[in-house]
Design a protein around this motif. Structure first.
Motif, PDB file in Angstrom:
ATOM      1  N   LYS A 156     -10.703 -15.517 -15.093  1.00 24.33           N
ATOM      2  CA  LYS A 156     -10.896 -14.573 -13.994  1.00 24.33           C
ATOM      3  C   LYS A 156     -11.366 -13.211 -14.506  1.00 24.33           C
ATOM      4  O   LYS A 156     -12.062 -12.477 -13.812  1.00 24.33           O
ATOM      5  CB  LYS A 156      -9.600 -14.401 -13.197  1.00 24.33           C
ATOM      6  N   ASP A 174     -15.017 -12.353 -14.456  1.00 21.10           N
ATOM      7  CA  ASP A 174     -15.652 -11.901 -13.217  1.00 21.10           C
ATOM      8  C   ASP A 174     -16.035 -10.430 -13.310  1.00 21.10           C
ATOM      9  O   ASP A 174     -16.891  -9.958 -12.563  1.00 21.10           O
ATOM     10  CB  ASP A 174     -14.712 -12.106 -12.019  1.00 21.10           C
ATOM     11  N   SER A 222     -16.489 -18.699 -12.128  1.00 25.59           N
ATOM     12  CA  SER A 222     -17.198 -18.415 -10.884  1.00 25.59           C
ATOM     13  C   SER A 222     -18.684 -18.197 -11.166  1.00 25.59           C
ATOM     14  O   SER A 222     -19.098 -18.056 -12.327  1.00 25.59           O
ATOM     15  CB  SER A 222     -16.612 -17.172 -10.225  1.00 25.59           C
ATOM     16  N   GLN A 234     -20.329 -15.471 -10.445  1.00 25.96           N
ATOM     17  CA  GLN A 234     -20.490 -14.127 -10.987  1.00 25.96           C
ATOM     18  C   GLN A 234     -20.183 -14.092 -12.483  1.00 25.96           C
ATOM     19  O   GLN A 234     -20.892 -13.439 -13.255  1.00 25.96           O
ATOM     20  CB  GLN A 234     -19.581 -13.135 -10.254  1.00 25.96           C
ATOM     21  N   ALA A 235     -19.129 -14.820 -12.901  1.00 24.53           N
ATOM     22  CA  ALA A 235     -18.793 -14.870 -14.328  1.00 24.53           C
ATOM     23  C   ALA A 235     -19.912 -15.539 -15.117  1.00 24.53           C
ATOM     24  O   ALA A 235     -20.282 -15.086 -16.203  1.00 24.53           O
ATOM     25  CB  ALA A 235     -17.477 -15.614 -14.534  1.00 24.53           C
TER      26      ALA A 235
END
Length: 317
Positions: free
Chosen positions: A175, A178, A214, A216-217
């Motif tokens: 996470k 991100d 994700s 975005q990551a």
């Protein structure tokens, strides 16, 4: 933490990931070197002939990188030609930009989920490269074998990370990626270590296909890889002419400027990719983001090549 998560053998998992990555990197090197042997002087002639203006240079760099499957090989080849005064530094700028577009073709190929067919490519490539005495056929066989090895390496990494679905601490760490800055730093560092932006983007696509990161990551990691890949270029210009140094610095500055804009507008980039990709798998969306980012970067900065040239002439006297 669930019982299955507790039972994860991290040593085995790590060794499988490293093995898959080693196969991928070897395959990329094998394909690049073999394609360079096949193209040889014809590719140098092609590069020299079609660099008279920035836009033909961009097209030339795109085609050459697509054929050789390595932006580093094309850019280093161009730097060698600049050092030998076969082309000027400003003529090389378009080719360098085009190489950034050409390298996105590999991410599109990686995003195709055809790893289960890699044994077919491996066997066919092995047969071509060993049967008979035709040297050209042997080299084509090596290229086909390398393509199969790339997909097999990706499949190995894909299967290795499956147990992480049941390991919450890994999700918590992922996470953090991100954050655009942290994701880009990881992408840049990884590319610096393994010396392959294609491998870094490939890893991001593998993680995304397993729903471990994700969009975005994945995009942030890809942006970092664009900076990390410049290390090859900078090493290649050590001890070269001032014209070659200008070309190498252009690659670095162009990538840095593009990545800064990409990081500042990452939310807009994510939204655009989501809109363009529709219901495509997450790995495909990262590959699409790679294409979109590099094409837009070239379109934006191509018009400023003369200004880059004047600035670098002033910087490197």
């Amino acid at each position: 933490m669930g019982e299955e998560a507790k039972g994860i053998d991290f040593l085995s998992l790590g060794l499988q990931v490293v093995a898959g990555l080693a196969l991928f990197l070897y395959a990329v090197t094998l394909m690049g070197d073999t394609l360079k042997e096949l193209a040889g002087d014809r590719m140098r002639t092609f590069l020299a002939r079609f660099t008279s203006n920035p836009f033909s240079g961009i097209l030339t760099g795109t085609v050459a990188t697509t054929l050789l499957d390595s932006s580093s090989v094309v850019i280093i080849m161009v730097l060698t030609m600049v050092n030998a005064s076969l082309i000027s530094s400003i003529e090389s700028f378009g080719v360098i930009m085009g190489a950034n577009i050409g390298t996105t073709i590999s991410s599109q190929i990686i995003a195709f989920n055809i790893a289960e067919y890699s044994p077919i490519l491996l066997v066919f490539g092995l047969l071509l490269s060993t049967i008979g005495e035709n040297e050209t056929r042997h080299k084509i066989g090596k290229v086909v074998f390398g393509a199969g090895l790339i997909f097999f390496g990706l499949w190995t990494m894909d299967k290795a990370v499956e147990p992480l679905h049941n390991y919450p601490p890994f999700f918590e760490w992922m996470k953090k990626l991100d954050s655009p800055i942290e994701g880009a730093l990881i992408g840049g560092l990884l590319t610096l270590i393994i010396q392959s932006s294609s491998a870094t983007v490939g890893i991001a696509i593998v993680l995304a296909s397993q729903q471990l990161i994700s969009l975005q990551a994945g995009i942030a990691i890809m942006l970092g890889a664009e900076i990390g890949t410049c290390s090859d270029t900078l090493l290649a210009v050590i001890g070269r002419s001032k014209e070659a140094v200008r070309a190498g610095l252009f690659h670095l500055l162009f990538n840095i400027a593009s990545v800064i804009i990409g990081l500042l507008l990452i939310h807009q980039l994510v939204a655009t990719v989501e809109w363009l990709s529709g219901d495509a798998p997450l790995g495909r969306k990262i590959a699409n983001a790679h294409v979109l980012f590099n094409v837009l970067g070239v379109v934006l900065f191509a018009w400023f090549i003369p200004y880059f040239h004047r600035s670098l002439n002033a910087l490197v006297r």
